[in-house]
Design a protein around this motif. Structure first.
Motif, PDB file in Angstrom:
ATOM      1  N   PRO A  62       0.391  -1.444  -0.187  1.00  0.00           N
ATOM      2  CA  PRO A  62       0.435   0.183  -0.684  1.00  0.00           C
ATOM      3  C   PRO A  62       1.121   1.837   0.437  1.00  0.00           C
ATOM      4  CG  PRO A  62      -0.468  -1.069   2.243  1.00  0.00           C
ATOM      5  CD  PRO A  62       0.555  -1.604   1.392  1.00  0.00           C
ATOM      6  N   LEU A  66       0.725   4.189  -2.659  1.00  0.00           N
ATOM      7  CA  LEU A  66      -0.247   6.102  -1.954  1.00  0.00           C
ATOM      8  C   LEU A  66       1.158   6.656  -2.512  1.00  0.00           C
ATOM      9  CD1 LEU A  66      -1.152   7.317  -0.613  1.00  0.00           C
ATOM     10  CD2 LEU A  66       0.121   7.075   1.272  1.00  0.00           C
ATOM     11  N   ASP A  91      -8.160   3.007   2.728  1.00  0.00           N
ATOM     12  CA  ASP A  91      -6.907   3.141   3.898  1.00  0.00           C
ATOM     13  C   ASP A  91      -5.901   4.545   2.840  1.00  0.00           C
ATOM     14  OD1 ASP A  91      -7.587   1.430   5.340  1.00  0.00           O
ATOM     15  OD2 ASP A  91      -6.289  -0.023   4.047  1.00  0.00           O
ATOM     16  N   ARG A  95      -5.504   9.007   3.708  1.00  0.00           N
ATOM     17  CA  ARG A  95      -3.687   9.001   3.436  1.00  0.00           C
ATOM     18  C   ARG A  95      -2.775  10.068   2.301  1.00  0.00           C
ATOM     19  NH1 ARG A  95      -0.974   3.521   3.546  1.00  0.00           N
ATOM     20  NH2 ARG A  95       1.501   5.479   4.250  1.00  0.00           N
ATOM     21  N   ARG A  99      -1.609  14.186   3.148  1.00  0.00           N
ATOM     22  CA  ARG A  99      -0.025  14.402   2.107  1.00  0.00           C
ATOM     23  C   ARG A  99      -0.140  15.001   1.830  1.00  0.00           C
ATOM     24  NH1 ARG A  99       3.493   9.037   1.089  1.00  0.00           N
ATOM     25  NH2 ARG A  99       3.321   7.936   3.007  1.00  0.00           N
ATOM     26  N   ARG A 171       7.184   1.850   4.379  1.00  0.00           N
ATOM     27  CA  ARG A 171       6.797   1.799   6.322  1.00  0.00           C
ATOM     28  C   ARG A 171       6.372   0.383   6.072  1.00  0.00           C
ATOM     29  NH1 ARG A 171       3.486   7.100   7.090  1.00  0.00           N
ATOM     30  NH2 ARG A 171       4.786   8.603   5.947  1.00  0.00           N
ATOM     31  N   VAL A 172       5.989  -0.420   5.456  1.00  0.00           N
ATOM     32  CA  VAL A 172       5.157  -1.847   5.660  1.00  0.00           C
ATOM     33  C   VAL A 172       6.415  -3.291   4.532  1.00  0.00           C
ATOM     34  CG1 VAL A 172       3.013  -0.693   6.621  1.00  0.00           C
ATOM     35  CG2 VAL A 172       2.889  -1.501   4.120  1.00  0.00           C
ATOM     36  N   LYS A 173       5.678  -3.812   5.416  1.00  0.00           N
ATOM     37  CA  LYS A 173       6.841  -5.013   4.519  1.00  0.00           C
ATOM     38  C   LYS A 173       6.041  -6.022   4.228  1.00  0.00           C
ATOM     39  CE  LYS A 173      10.149  -8.574   4.564  1.00  0.00           C
ATOM     40  NZ  LYS A 173      11.870  -8.636   5.624  1.00  0.00           N
ATOM     41  N   VAL A 174       5.582  -6.444   3.225  1.00  0.00           N
ATOM     42  CA  VAL A 174       4.002  -7.409   3.259  1.00  0.00           C
ATOM     43  C   VAL A 174       4.632  -8.590   3.120  1.00  0.00           C
ATOM     44  CG1 VAL A 174       1.980  -8.662   1.787  1.00  0.00           C
ATOM     45  CG2 VAL A 174       2.689  -6.109   1.562  1.00  0.00           C
ATOM     46  N   LEU A 175       3.931  -9.409   4.353  1.00  0.00           N
ATOM     47  CA  LEU A 175       4.781 -11.547   4.438  1.00  0.00           C
ATOM     48  C   LEU A 175       4.548 -12.162   3.922  1.00  0.00           C
ATOM     49  CD1 LEU A 175       6.080 -11.091   8.929  1.00  0.00           C
ATOM     50  CD2 LEU A 175       7.732 -10.484   7.053  1.00  0.00           C
TER      51      LEU A 175
ATOM     52  N   ALA B 136      -5.830   6.291   9.887  1.00  0.00           N
ATOM     53  CA  ALA B 136      -5.109   7.218   8.115  1.00  0.00           C
ATOM     54  C   ALA B 136      -4.258   8.364   8.499  1.00  0.00           C
ATOM     55  CB  ALA B 136      -6.077   6.245   7.475  1.00  0.00           C
ATOM     56  N   ARG B 137      -5.258   8.941   9.091  1.00  0.00           N
ATOM     57  CA  ARG B 137      -4.636  10.679   8.588  1.00  0.00           C
ATOM     58  C   ARG B 137      -3.673  10.666   9.847  1.00  0.00           C
ATOM     59  NH1 ARG B 137      -8.408  14.006   5.450  1.00  0.00           N
ATOM     60  NH2 ARG B 137      -6.447  15.494   5.390  1.00  0.00           N
ATOM     61  N   GLU B 140      -0.148   9.414   9.495  1.00  0.00           N
ATOM     62  CA  GLU B 140       0.621  10.571   7.578  1.00  0.00           C
ATOM     63  C   GLU B 140       0.750  11.523   9.189  1.00  0.00           C
ATOM     64  OE1 GLU B 140       1.436   9.540   5.113  1.00  0.00           O
ATOM     65  OE2 GLU B 140       0.387   7.849   5.413  1.00  0.00           O
ATOM     66  N   PRO B 145       4.125   4.466   9.841  1.00  0.00           N
ATOM     67  CA  PRO B 145       3.847   2.891   9.233  1.00  0.00           C
ATOM     68  C   PRO B 145       1.982   2.381   9.784  1.00  0.00           C
ATOM     69  CG  PRO B 145       5.603   2.132  10.270  1.00  0.00           C
ATOM     70  CD  PRO B 145       5.244   3.422  11.192  1.00  0.00           C
ATOM     71  N   PHE B 146       1.525   1.981   9.063  1.00  0.00           N
ATOM     72  CA  PHE B 146       0.587   2.392   8.981  1.00  0.00           C
ATOM     73  C   PHE B 146      -0.658   1.092   8.511  1.00  0.00           C
ATOM     74  CE2 PHE B 146      -4.114   2.993   7.343  1.00  0.00           C
ATOM     75  CZ  PHE B 146      -5.008   3.078   8.598  1.00  0.00           C
ATOM     76  N   ILE B 171      -4.188 -10.163   5.267  1.00  0.00           N
ATOM     77  CA  ILE B 171      -2.376 -10.397   4.723  1.00  0.00           C
ATOM     78  C   ILE B 171      -1.184  -9.893   6.063  1.00  0.00           C
ATOM     79  CG2 ILE B 171      -0.448  -8.372   3.475  1.00  0.00           C
ATOM     80  CD1 ILE B 171      -3.078  -7.684   1.836  1.00  0.00           C
ATOM     81  N   LYS B 172      -0.792 -10.176   5.890  1.00  0.00           N
ATOM     82  CA  LYS B 172       0.062 -10.179   7.415  1.00  0.00           C
ATOM     83  C   LYS B 172       1.441  -9.150   6.787  1.00  0.00           C
ATOM     84  CE  LYS B 172      -0.178 -14.187  10.162  1.00  0.00           C
ATOM     85  NZ  LYS B 172       0.468 -15.806  10.562  1.00  0.00           N
ATOM     86  N   PHE B 173       1.488  -8.039   8.033  1.00  0.00           N
ATOM     87  CA  PHE B 173       2.501  -7.006   7.410  1.00  0.00           C
ATOM     88  C   PHE B 173       3.703  -7.203   9.058  1.00  0.00           C
ATOM     89  CE2 PHE B 173      -1.266  -5.596   5.239  1.00  0.00           C
ATOM     90  CZ  PHE B 173      -1.019  -4.999   4.441  1.00  0.00           C
ATOM     91  N   GLU B 174       5.176  -7.098   8.196  1.00  0.00           N
ATOM     92  CA  GLU B 174       5.846  -6.568   9.574  1.00  0.00           C
ATOM     93  C   GLU B 174       6.138  -4.803   9.282  1.00  0.00           C
ATOM     94  OE1 GLU B 174       9.400  -8.450   9.919  1.00  0.00           O
ATOM     95  OE2 GLU B 174      10.034  -6.608   9.196  1.00  0.00           O
ATOM     96  N   THR B 175       6.252  -4.589  10.313  1.00  0.00           N
ATOM     97  CA  THR B 175       6.588  -2.460  10.511  1.00  0.00           C
ATOM     98  C   THR B 175       6.908  -2.841  11.896  1.00  0.00           C
ATOM     99  OG1 THR B 175       4.552  -2.253  12.026  1.00  0.00           O
ATOM    100  CG2 THR B 175       4.314  -2.126   9.603  1.00  0.00           C
TER     101      THR B 175
END
Ligand SMILES: Cc1cc2nc3c(=O)[nH]c(=O)nc-3n(C[C@H](O)[C@H](O)[C@H](O)COP(=O)(O)OP(=O)(O)OC[C@H]3O[C@@H](n4cnc5c(N)ncnc54)[C@H](O)[C@@H]3O)c2cc1C
Lengths: 309, 262
Positions: A62, A66, A91, A95, A99, A171-175, B136-137, B140, B145-146, B171-175
């Motif tokens: 995402p 963005l 989402d 955002r 910005r 800023r995020v990683k999709v695993l 979400a805002r 930002e 990370p969001f 979905i699995k996200f790592e932050t």
């Protein structure tokens, strides 16, 4: 008015909600479609007549999307950016708005021009109140509520431009992206929906709802408790946290009519309610109410419908 | 881990909101105010997280008088600390204003807490305006990370793994931390307070701060609501209740055929 529309792609197919957003944009000004990553999807988008920008980014992330929307919006000097009313759209839109230092309108069901401005219509409080909104920020950003526009006519393909939006702030990683629900449930496009709620009592008796749907050629819907109890998958949920539906016929079986459910089905042409409680609030919005035990009524209904076929 | 949850007080979403005929605005005065459902899901998820992994949960709200009793209720169901921000200037604005104020308030909360937050949570949307923008805002505003619609959080060294619910699965996200997540409905319900927790919470004093106390400067606002209307009402139709179920069904079939829906 130059309007950029972010076209979401799922498994190679354009998301219906994005096409609705494209239709809204074409009605209001000069639309440009933005597709992330996928050249085949860009070609599919081009048949709807708006020029397509295909941004070379990782469409699974995402933050990358963005970044692409932000870059293309600036490059094209867009006045507005529209998104589908999907999870991703909802989402990305706020955002982007944050910005761009502007407002954002969620769940838009209609738009009209008011001089140079756009007057947006959206529901609030579960649909009992309708708001008309104006965004005084420079860039107009919104998400379109599913079912509010019909998708644009296909025709001669428009141009496709490739673009490299540059580095995004990742800023995020999709695993892992997992698919648990394999059935395709098209509640939004259904003509008839038969929904079951907690009043069906058990997974076994919920099958009556499925059977009634089968004889009517209908799609199966459900209230949240029916899903939480594991009687049917989440893909069938109707309501605020599920799908907003507008079939010709909606049959609610053992559903009390809580606002969070009804707000998703109130756009149905004809509502039939089956409930054993004569005071259930579902009856106040139903065109036809059957008071009684759904477990007795549904088998008889199935029989009657089969007879008439 | 230190977790901060921003909670909104909303009219009880089990009650229909209609317009005040004189003012033409939503009439919520007589409706009980409760914590937004998704925020209570966030609190339950956070409480379970710190029970398993250690840490503290703070809840904070912007709201008028009465919001302190909502915060006290949350102390009874898993929150360790609570802060209230109350100011006439906070009552105006749009989602951008709220997110901007919340971003400014994080600093004040951290100063009061005596430790920075590793994770900031919001409900995925509020049940009154249902715009789903503030989390979400906020991310930002803070350049963090969001991840939205999270239903499970697992620690992974100095990172977090957030499981986001999607239409098809997850979905699995790592932050990294800190991060801002919004919470959807996990597969469990928020706990009920036990008597002991309830008593303790009733005695809690909620530190309350004005805009000046919290050092909050003027927030931007872009969106204006020009007018409110009510959609056309659906008329209740015919209700059939015969002694015999077969008669109810026969009558219903007759009407469905006459109305040309079957
Ligand atoms: C933030 C939030 C979001 C939500 N989102 C959604 C959503 O998207 N979709 C959704 O559906 N809900 C949603 N809910 C839940 C919603 O508030 C209601 O709790 C839910 O819709 C009730 O489901 P139900 O009607 O199946 O169950 P109940 O309210 O328990 O009603 C069951 C009904 O069945 C009837 N009944 C019982 N036995 C029989 C029988 N044998 N024959 C006939 N009738 C019988 C009863 O009279 C009763 O009216 C949400 C709630 C919150 C707080």
């Amino acid at each position: 008015m130059e309007i950029l529309v972010y076209i979401e792609v799922k498994e190679g197919e354009l998301v219906q909600g994005s096409l609705e957003a494209l239709a809204a944009a074409k009605e209001l000004g000069n639309a440009t479609a933005l597709v992330a990553g996928d050249a085949d999807a860009a070609a599919k988008a081009a048949v709807y007549g708006a020029p397509v920008v295909c941004a070379k980014v990782d469409a699974a992330n995402p933050d990358a999307i963005l970044g692409a929307v932000e870059a293309v919006c600036k490059a094209k000097n867009a006045d507005a950016v529209f998104f589908a009313g999907t999870q991703w759209g909802k989402d990305l839109a706020p955002r982007l708005a944050s910005r761009a230092k502007t407002g954002c309108i969620t769940d838009v069901t209609g738009m009209e021009k008011d001089g140079d401005a756009i007057l947006y219509t959206r529901p609030a409080f579960g649909g009992t109140v309708i708001e008309k909104m104006k965004n005084h920020g420079a860039l107009q950003v919104c998400t379109i509520r599913s079912g509010s526009y019909s998708k644009p006519e296909a025709g001669a393909p428009a141009s496709i431009e490739e673009c490299d939006p540059g580095e995004a702030d990742i800023r995020v990683k999709v695993l892992e992206a997992a698919k648990e629900i394999t059935e395709a449930v098209n509640l939004e496009g259904a003509d008839i929906i038969v929904s079951g709620g907690r009043g069906m009592g058990s997974k076994e008796d919920f099958q009556l709802v499925v059977e009634l749907a089968k004889v009517l050629g209908a799609t199966v819907g459900a209230s949240r408790p029916a899903i939480e109890d594991g009687w049917i998958s989440r893909a069938h949920q109707v309501g605020q946290s599920g799908k907003i539906v507008a079939p010709k016929l909606y049959i609610a079986c053992g559903i009390s009519g809580a606002m969070q459910h009804i707000s998703g089905a109130i756009g149905s042409k004809y509502i039939v309610a089956i409930n054993k409680d004569p005071d259930a609030s579902i009856f106040s919005v139903a065109d036809l109410g059957l008071v009684g035990d759904a477990k007795q009524i549904i088998p008889l209904l199935i029989e009657e419908i089969k007879k008439r076929k | 881990m230190e977790i901060l949850i921003f909670v909104k007080q909303v009219p009880d979403d089990g009650i229909e909101v209609h317009l005040d005929p004189a003012a033409g605005t939503p009439d919520t005065a007589k409706i009980d105010k409760i914590a937004n459902a998704f925020d209570t899901y966030a609190l339950e998820l956070a409480a379970r997280y710190v029970e398993a992994n250690g840490g503290n949960v703070t809840v904070a709200a912007i709201g008028p008088d009465g919001t302190d009793s909502m915060l006290k209720n949350l102390i009874a169901v898993g929150a360790k600390k609570a802060y209230l921000f109350k100011d006439p200037s906070f009552e105006q604005g749009d989602e951008a204003s709220t997110a901007n104020r919340l971003a400014q308030l994080v600093k004040k909360c951290e100063a009061e807490n005596g430790a920075p937050y590793d994770l900031i949570l919001c409900g995925k949307e509020s049940t009154d305006e249902i715009s789903g923008q503030v989390g979400a805002r906020l991310a930002e505003e803070l350049s963090l990370p969001f991840v939205s619609s999270v239903i499970e959080i697992t620690p992974d060294g100095d990172k977090l793994i957030a499981k986001q619910e999607t239409d098809e699965g997850y979905i699995k996200f790592e932050t990294a931390m800190p991060a801002v997540y919004t919470i959807a409905k996990p597969g469990y319900d928020p706990r009920y307070p036990n008597i002991k927790a309830k008593m303790a919470a009733r005695k809690a004093v909620i530190p309350t701060f004005s805009a000046a106390d919290a050092g909050v400067s003027e927030a931007p606002c872009y969106v204006e609501c020009v007018s409110y209307t009510e959609p056309p009402k659906r008329e209740a139709g015919l209700k059939i209740q015969e002694k015999e179920v077969a008669d109810t069904v026969a009558k219903a079939m007759e009407i469905l055929i006459k109305d040309k829906v079957l």
